[in-house]
Scaffold this motif. Sequence first.
Motif, PDB file in Angstrom:
ATOM      1  N   UNK A   1      12.348   6.066  -5.297  1.00  0.00           N
ATOM      2  CA  UNK A   1      11.676   5.654  -6.533  1.00  0.00           C
ATOM      3  C   UNK A   1      10.695   6.725  -6.990  1.00  0.00           C
ATOM      4  N   UNK A   2      10.031   7.364  -6.042  1.00  0.00           N
ATOM      5  CA  UNK A   2       9.144   8.471  -6.384  1.00  0.00           C
ATOM      6  C   UNK A   2       9.898   9.616  -7.043  1.00  0.00           C
ATOM      7  N   UNK A   3      11.095   9.912  -6.543  1.00  0.00           N
ATOM      8  CA  UNK A   3      11.932  10.941  -7.168  1.00  0.00           C
ATOM      9  C   UNK A   3      12.242  10.574  -8.621  1.00  0.00           C
ATOM     10  N   UNK A   4      12.624   9.326  -8.829  1.00  0.00           N
ATOM     11  CA  UNK A   4      13.021   8.893 -10.173  1.00  0.00           C
ATOM     12  C   UNK A   4      11.836   8.930 -11.130  1.00  0.00           C
ATOM     13  N   UNK A   5      10.667   8.520 -10.652  1.00  0.00           N
ATOM     14  CA  UNK A   5       9.466   8.580 -11.488  1.00  0.00           C
ATOM     15  C   UNK A   5       9.113  10.027 -11.820  1.00  0.00           C
ATOM     16  N   UNK A   6       9.273  10.902 -10.848  1.00  0.00           N
ATOM     17  CA  UNK A   6       8.995  12.325 -11.066  1.00  0.00           C
ATOM     18  C   UNK A   6       9.849  12.884 -12.196  1.00  0.00           C
ATOM     19  N   UNK A   7      11.153  12.695 -12.103  1.00  0.00           N
ATOM     20  CA  UNK A   7      12.069  13.296 -13.072  1.00  0.00           C
ATOM     21  C   UNK A   7      12.053  12.567 -14.415  1.00  0.00           C
TER      22      UNK A   7
ATOM     23  N   UNK B   1       0.835  -1.208   0.000  1.00  0.00           N
ATOM     24  CA  UNK B   1       0.000   0.000   0.000  1.00  0.00           C
ATOM     25  C   UNK B   1       0.868   1.255   0.000  1.00  0.00           C
ATOM     26  N   UNK B   2       1.969   1.228   0.761  1.00  0.00           N
ATOM     27  CA  UNK B   2       2.846   2.395   0.844  1.00  0.00           C
ATOM     28  C   UNK B   2       3.530   2.667  -0.489  1.00  0.00           C
ATOM     29  N   UNK B   3       4.008   1.616  -1.137  1.00  0.00           N
ATOM     30  CA  UNK B   3       4.655   1.782  -2.440  1.00  0.00           C
ATOM     31  C   UNK B   3       3.644   2.281  -3.473  1.00  0.00           C
ATOM     32  N   UNK B   4       2.424   1.805  -3.385  1.00  0.00           N
ATOM     33  CA  UNK B   4       1.393   2.269  -4.308  1.00  0.00           C
ATOM     34  C   UNK B   4       1.203   3.780  -4.192  1.00  0.00           C
ATOM     35  N   UNK B   5       1.192   4.277  -2.952  1.00  0.00           N
ATOM     36  CA  UNK B   5       1.019   5.705  -2.733  1.00  0.00           C
ATOM     37  C   UNK B   5       2.293   6.495  -3.033  1.00  0.00           C
ATOM     38  N   UNK B   6       3.419   6.022  -2.525  1.00  0.00           N
ATOM     39  CA  UNK B   6       4.666   6.788  -2.626  1.00  0.00           C
ATOM     40  C   UNK B   6       5.298   6.740  -4.016  1.00  0.00           C
ATOM     41  N   UNK B   7       5.041   5.675  -4.764  1.00  0.00           N
ATOM     42  CA  UNK B   7       5.683   5.529  -6.077  1.00  0.00           C
ATOM     43  C   UNK B   7       4.676   5.640  -7.215  1.00  0.00           C
ATOM     44  N   UNK B   8       3.663   4.763  -7.215  1.00  0.00           N
ATOM     45  CA  UNK B   8       2.772   4.683  -8.375  1.00  0.00           C
ATOM     46  C   UNK B   8       1.925   5.935  -8.555  1.00  0.00           C
ATOM     47  N   UNK B   9       1.405   6.491  -7.461  1.00  0.00           N
ATOM     48  CA  UNK B   9       0.612   7.717  -7.620  1.00  0.00           C
ATOM     49  C   UNK B   9       1.498   8.890  -8.036  1.00  0.00           C
ATOM     50  N   UNK B  10       2.737   8.887  -7.570  1.00  0.00           N
ATOM     51  CA  UNK B  10       3.678   9.933  -7.985  1.00  0.00           C
ATOM     52  C   UNK B  10       3.934   9.852  -9.484  1.00  0.00           C
ATOM     53  N   UNK B  11       4.091   8.634  -9.992  1.00  0.00           N
ATOM     54  CA  UNK B  11       4.300   8.435 -11.418  1.00  0.00           C
ATOM     55  C   UNK B  11       3.120   8.971 -12.223  1.00  0.00           C
ATOM     56  N   UNK B  12       1.902   8.657 -11.764  1.00  0.00           N
ATOM     57  CA  UNK B  12       0.698   9.133 -12.457  1.00  0.00           C
ATOM     58  C   UNK B  12       0.632  10.649 -12.473  1.00  0.00           C
ATOM     59  N   UNK B  13       0.856  11.268 -11.315  1.00  0.00           N
ATOM     60  CA  UNK B  13       0.794  12.728 -11.226  1.00  0.00           C
ATOM     61  C   UNK B  13       1.860  13.396 -12.089  1.00  0.00           C
ATOM     62  N   UNK B  14       3.064  12.830 -12.102  1.00  0.00           N
ATOM     63  CA  UNK B  14       4.133  13.408 -12.916  1.00  0.00           C
ATOM     64  C   UNK B  14       3.790  13.351 -14.401  1.00  0.00           C
ATOM     65  N   UNK B  15       3.237  12.222 -14.841  1.00  0.00           N
ATOM     66  CA  UNK B  15       2.836  12.092 -16.250  1.00  0.00           C
ATOM     67  C   UNK B  15       1.774  13.124 -16.600  1.00  0.00           C
ATOM     68  N   UNK B  16       0.768  13.242 -15.741  1.00  0.00           N
ATOM     69  CA  UNK B  16      -0.338  14.155 -16.032  1.00  0.00           C
ATOM     70  C   UNK B  16       0.097  15.612 -15.920  1.00  0.00           C
ATOM     71  N   UNK B  17       1.024  15.902 -14.999  1.00  0.00           N
ATOM     72  CA  UNK B  17       1.548  17.268 -14.894  1.00  0.00           C
ATOM     73  C   UNK B  17       2.257  17.658 -16.189  1.00  0.00           C
ATOM     74  N   UNK B  18       3.068  16.742 -16.722  1.00  0.00           N
ATOM     75  CA  UNK B  18       3.762  17.007 -17.984  1.00  0.00           C
ATOM     76  C   UNK B  18       2.765  17.199 -19.118  1.00  0.00           C
ATOM     77  N   UNK B  19       1.701  16.392 -19.122  1.00  0.00           N
ATOM     78  CA  UNK B  19       0.711  16.465 -20.196  1.00  0.00           C
ATOM     79  C   UNK B  19      -0.054  17.782 -20.188  1.00  0.00           C
ATOM     80  N   UNK B  20      -0.332  18.314 -18.978  1.00  0.00           N
ATOM     81  CA  UNK B  20      -1.121  19.554 -18.902  1.00  0.00           C
ATOM     82  C   UNK B  20      -0.257  20.794 -18.732  1.00  0.00           C
ATOM     83  N   UNK B  21       1.066  20.626 -18.719  1.00  0.00           N
ATOM     84  CA  UNK B  21       1.971  21.766 -18.656  1.00  0.00           C
ATOM     85  C   UNK B  21       2.094  22.405 -17.290  1.00  0.00           C
ATOM     86  N   UNK B  22       1.753  21.675 -16.227  1.00  0.00           N
ATOM     87  CA  UNK B  22       1.853  22.222 -14.872  1.00  0.00           C
ATOM     88  C   UNK B  22       3.254  22.004 -14.309  1.00  0.00           C
TER      89      UNK B  22
END
Length: 333
Positions: free
Chosen positions: A163-169, A106-127
């Motif tokens: 891992x969240x850092x790496x997914x972000x960048x 559950x922790x990895x899902x929140x700390x890594x996977x949700x971060x990956x999703x947000x980073x992708x969507x942030x890039x897509x919407x230019x935020x």
Amino acid sequence: MSRADLRIMFSPGRVQLVQEETMDQAPKVLVTGATGLLGRAVCREFQNNSWAVLGIGFRRARSGILRCDLTDEEAVRGLLQDYKPDVIIHCAAERRPDVVERHTEAAVNLNVHTTSTLAKEAAACGAFFLYISTDYVFDGRNPPYGEDDTPNPLNVYGRSKLEGERETLRHCPGAVVLRVPVLFGEVETVSESAVTCLWLRVQEATEGSTLDHCQQRFPTDTRDVAAVCRKLSERARQDPSIRGIFHFSAKEQMTKYEMAIAIAQAFNLPSNHLIPLTEQPAASTLRPLNSQLNCSRLELLNLSVEPRPFTSAIVDSLWPFTPDKRWRQTVFH
């Protein structure tokens, strides 16, 4: 002061945000984990500086906070497409190392996977995307640590945040990763922070209480972290070179034992029942002994703030939990 007002509307399977335009549109920030210790401070900081703020939470979502499950990729995508934030501050995380060890999936899902999703969507919407990370990405053997030093986390929590850092960048190259140490601030309960929970130990004056006197920590006020988040966001909107990893930390080095002594002294309470523990328990989750952060990158860019002194900041945090607030106000303020 002119701001954009938001009405939150719900339709089947989707969140819709209808923005009522004002003549002078304020920049928009979306804050994840807005019900948490840091998220609340970040929301206040941006609100107090003329931003339109949308805070999102999940289990503790209440009036003024949008309920959104960050593990639901479709809901996150719909939210960002509708709100179109200029900035996303990602505070949501499982930050308790012992809990992460017990509930890793559950922790990895929140700390890594949700971060990956947000980073992708942030890039897509230019935020502009700002991810809050931790000093626990380091092993604590050779401090202080700069942004370019090689991480070597000792526990699952540190690995998940790395891992969240790496997914972000990876998904959002223009993002910022902000590493911070143990935090405290305005809490809803004293147990909400590893720092303010020491208040309970200080009050156990009738019997001895052992406290860690090995791990060197740098307790940092969430108000200061929030101010750094705002300054980074404002600068990054004008300067695309503001990207990558930054460190921010208070400068006072203290063990938990020393923090408890400082709390007792601040409130004029006994401290002779507090006993320093100079060996880490064998069964405890491994933690770095000294993960001090070098914060010179922020300072060189004039994006840092002067950290509040621990004694005055901890009084601000623990004030509501004193039994005689009115009398203490005459003593301390």
